[in-house]
Design a protein around this motif. Sequence first.
Motif, PDB file in Angstrom:
ATOM      1  N   ARG A  76       0.835  -1.209   0.000  1.00 47.68           N
ATOM      2  CA  ARG A  76       0.000   0.000   0.000  1.00 47.68           C
ATOM      3  C   ARG A  76       0.872   1.261   0.000  1.00 47.68           C
ATOM      4  N   SER A  77       2.023   1.207   0.671  1.00 51.60           N
ATOM      5  CA  SER A  77       2.930   2.361   0.694  1.00 51.60           C
ATOM      6  C   SER A  77       3.592   2.594  -0.659  1.00 51.60           C
ATOM      7  N   LEU A  78       3.599   1.594  -1.507  1.00 49.39           N
ATOM      8  CA  LEU A  78       4.164   1.731  -2.850  1.00 49.39           C
ATOM      9  C   LEU A  78       3.140   2.225  -3.871  1.00 49.39           C
ATOM     10  N   GLU A  79       1.894   2.306  -3.463  1.00 50.37           N
ATOM     11  CA  GLU A  79       0.836   2.697  -4.401  1.00 50.37           C
ATOM     12  C   GLU A  79       1.156   4.036  -5.056  1.00 50.37           C
ATOM     13  N   GLY A  80       0.947   4.101  -6.346  1.00 51.60           N
ATOM     14  CA  GLY A  80       1.162   5.325  -7.089  1.00 51.60           C
ATOM     15  C   GLY A  80       2.585   5.512  -7.603  1.00 51.60           C
ATOM     16  N   ARG A  81       3.476   4.572  -7.290  1.00 49.81           N
ATOM     17  CA  ARG A  81       4.854   4.689  -7.783  1.00 49.81           C
ATOM     18  C   ARG A  81       4.971   3.920  -9.097  1.00 49.81           C
ATOM     19  N   ASP A  82       5.171   4.645 -10.142  1.00 49.25           N
ATOM     20  CA  ASP A  82       5.356   4.030 -11.457  1.00 49.25           C
ATOM     21  C   ASP A  82       6.838   3.715 -11.618  1.00 49.25           C
ATOM     22  N   ASP A  83       7.227   2.590 -11.072  1.00 51.55           N
ATOM     23  CA  ASP A  83       8.634   2.208 -11.012  1.00 51.55           C
ATOM     24  C   ASP A  83       8.734   0.744 -11.429  1.00 51.55           C
ATOM     25  N   PRO A  84       9.621   0.417 -12.357  1.00 50.57           N
ATOM     26  CA  PRO A  84       9.745  -0.975 -12.799  1.00 50.57           C
ATOM     27  C   PRO A  84      10.043  -1.944 -11.651  1.00 50.57           C
ATOM     28  N   GLU A  85      10.782  -1.501 -10.653  1.00 47.35           N
ATOM     29  CA  GLU A  85      11.097  -2.348  -9.505  1.00 47.35           C
ATOM     30  C   GLU A  85       9.820  -2.704  -8.724  1.00 47.35           C
ATOM     31  N   VAL A  86       8.929  -1.728  -8.599  1.00 47.25           N
ATOM     32  CA  VAL A  86       7.654  -1.950  -7.908  1.00 47.25           C
ATOM     33  C   VAL A  86       6.798  -2.929  -8.708  1.00 47.25           C
ATOM     34  N   VAL A  87       6.719  -2.714 -10.012  1.00 44.93           N
ATOM     35  CA  VAL A  87       5.932  -3.610 -10.871  1.00 44.93           C
ATOM     36  C   VAL A  87       6.473  -5.032 -10.770  1.00 44.93           C
ATOM     37  N   GLY A  88       7.800  -5.182 -10.792  1.00 41.17           N
ATOM     38  CA  GLY A  88       8.401  -6.512 -10.666  1.00 41.17           C
ATOM     39  C   GLY A  88       8.021  -7.193  -9.362  1.00 41.17           C
ATOM     40  N   ALA A  89       8.039  -6.440  -8.261  1.00 43.71           N
ATOM     41  CA  ALA A  89       7.677  -7.020  -6.962  1.00 43.71           C
ATOM     42  C   ALA A  89       6.205  -7.437  -6.942  1.00 43.71           C
ATOM     43  N   LEU A  90       5.341  -6.612  -7.522  1.00 41.53           N
ATOM     44  CA  LEU A  90       3.913  -6.946  -7.559  1.00 41.53           C
ATOM     45  C   LEU A  90       3.654  -8.174  -8.430  1.00 41.53           C
ATOM     46  N   LEU A  91       4.360  -8.253  -9.557  1.00 43.76           N
ATOM     47  CA  LEU A  91       4.215  -9.436 -10.416  1.00 43.76           C
ATOM     48  C   LEU A  91       4.737 -10.686  -9.713  1.00 43.76           C
ATOM     49  N   ASP A  92       5.798 -10.551  -8.923  1.00 43.27           N
ATOM     50  CA  ASP A  92       6.314 -11.689  -8.150  1.00 43.27           C
ATOM     51  C   ASP A  92       5.284 -12.182  -7.136  1.00 43.27           C
ATOM     52  N   VAL A  93       4.534 -11.258  -6.552  1.00 44.34           N
ATOM     53  CA  VAL A  93       3.471 -11.658  -5.621  1.00 44.34           C
ATOM     54  C   VAL A  93       2.468 -12.545  -6.356  1.00 44.34           C
ATOM     55  N   GLY A  95      -5.297 -21.882  -5.578  1.00 42.31           N
ATOM     56  CA  GLY A  95      -6.503 -21.816  -4.759  1.00 42.31           C
ATOM     57  C   GLY A  95      -7.055 -20.404  -4.734  1.00 42.31           C
ATOM     58  N   PRO A  96      -7.900 -20.148  -3.760  1.00 40.31           N
ATOM     59  CA  PRO A  96      -8.521 -18.820  -3.685  1.00 40.31           C
ATOM     60  C   PRO A  96      -7.453 -17.720  -3.539  1.00 40.31           C
ATOM     61  N   ALA A  97      -7.724 -16.592  -4.148  1.00 43.61           N
ATOM     62  CA  ALA A  97      -6.773 -15.482  -4.115  1.00 43.61           C
ATOM     63  C   ALA A  97      -6.616 -14.949  -2.696  1.00 43.61           C
ATOM     64  N   SER A  98      -5.368 -14.739  -2.304  1.00 37.97           N
ATOM     65  CA  SER A  98      -5.104 -14.168  -0.990  1.00 37.97           C
ATOM     66  C   SER A  98      -5.295 -12.655  -1.056  1.00 37.97           C
ATOM     67  N   SER A  99      -5.321 -12.030   0.103  1.00 37.17           N
ATOM     68  CA  SER A  99      -5.471 -10.574   0.130  1.00 37.17           C
ATOM     69  C   SER A  99      -4.269  -9.905  -0.532  1.00 37.17           C
ATOM     70  N   LEU A 100      -3.079 -10.527  -0.462  1.00 37.65           N
ATOM     71  CA  LEU A 100      -1.902  -9.969  -1.138  1.00 37.65           C
ATOM     72  C   LEU A 100      -2.078  -9.986  -2.646  1.00 37.65           C
ATOM     73  N   VAL A 101      -2.617 -11.068  -3.162  1.00 35.01           N
ATOM     74  CA  VAL A 101      -2.836 -11.175  -4.606  1.00 35.01           C
ATOM     75  C   VAL A 101      -3.859 -10.137  -5.050  1.00 35.01           C
ATOM     76  N   GLU A 102      -4.945 -10.007  -4.313  1.00 36.90           N
ATOM     77  CA  GLU A 102      -5.965  -9.024  -4.656  1.00 36.90           C
ATOM     78  C   GLU A 102      -5.393  -7.603  -4.621  1.00 36.90           C
ATOM     79  N   LEU A 103      -4.561  -7.328  -3.629  1.00 35.54           N
ATOM     80  CA  LEU A 103      -3.942  -6.018  -3.530  1.00 35.54           C
ATOM     81  C   LEU A 103      -2.972  -5.789  -4.679  1.00 35.54           C
TER      82      LEU A 103
END
Length: 183
Positions: free
Chosen positions: A137-154, A161-169
């Motif tokens: 949530r603290s990374l929200e709004g940062r258009d940074d390739p490093e951030v995108v990579g971390a989110l894609l890794d999540v 199975g069912p999506a976790s809250s991390l996946v939904e976020l």
Amino acid sequence: DRPWVRADLIAALAEQQSTDHLEDFIELTHSRDPAIARAAIEALGELADPQAIPTLAGITRHARLQERRVALATLSSWPRDDEALQTLLEATEASDPASQRAAIEALMPFEEPGATRRLVEIVDSTESEDLRATAMRSLEGRDDPEVVGALLDVLRNAPAGPASSLVELAVRLLHNIDDPSIV
């Protein structure tokens, strides 16, 4: 016999940007009365005078737990200050999860690469799901390739199975990226 009046007075003076009382507020951060200490810490954040940063940094290391958390949150008032940033980065590794969470949340307005890097480290870590979600949530709004990579890794590392809250976020944050060329 109305101790809340003092805390309310401190808040009112800060709201009026009364810098005449800066030194008084700094002194009151060490009050034995936790309500007065917290009100003084919050007042320093409201005034956003850089003279308060060393006092707040000290509080994050040596005060009662509640005052430490308030001081960490208050440091977000100085998103371009190196001492505030370093204090928050240090606190993200505290032994107390509540202090870690306060520091992670306070890093949100800091645009320095070191802040982004530390938040990405937390997202990629084995920390609790709560701390990882707070970092996301603290990374929200940062258009940074490093951030995108971390989110894609999540998304990649999510169990079947069912999506976790991390996946939904992660999906929500990726959806809200302003610069599609980063994705």
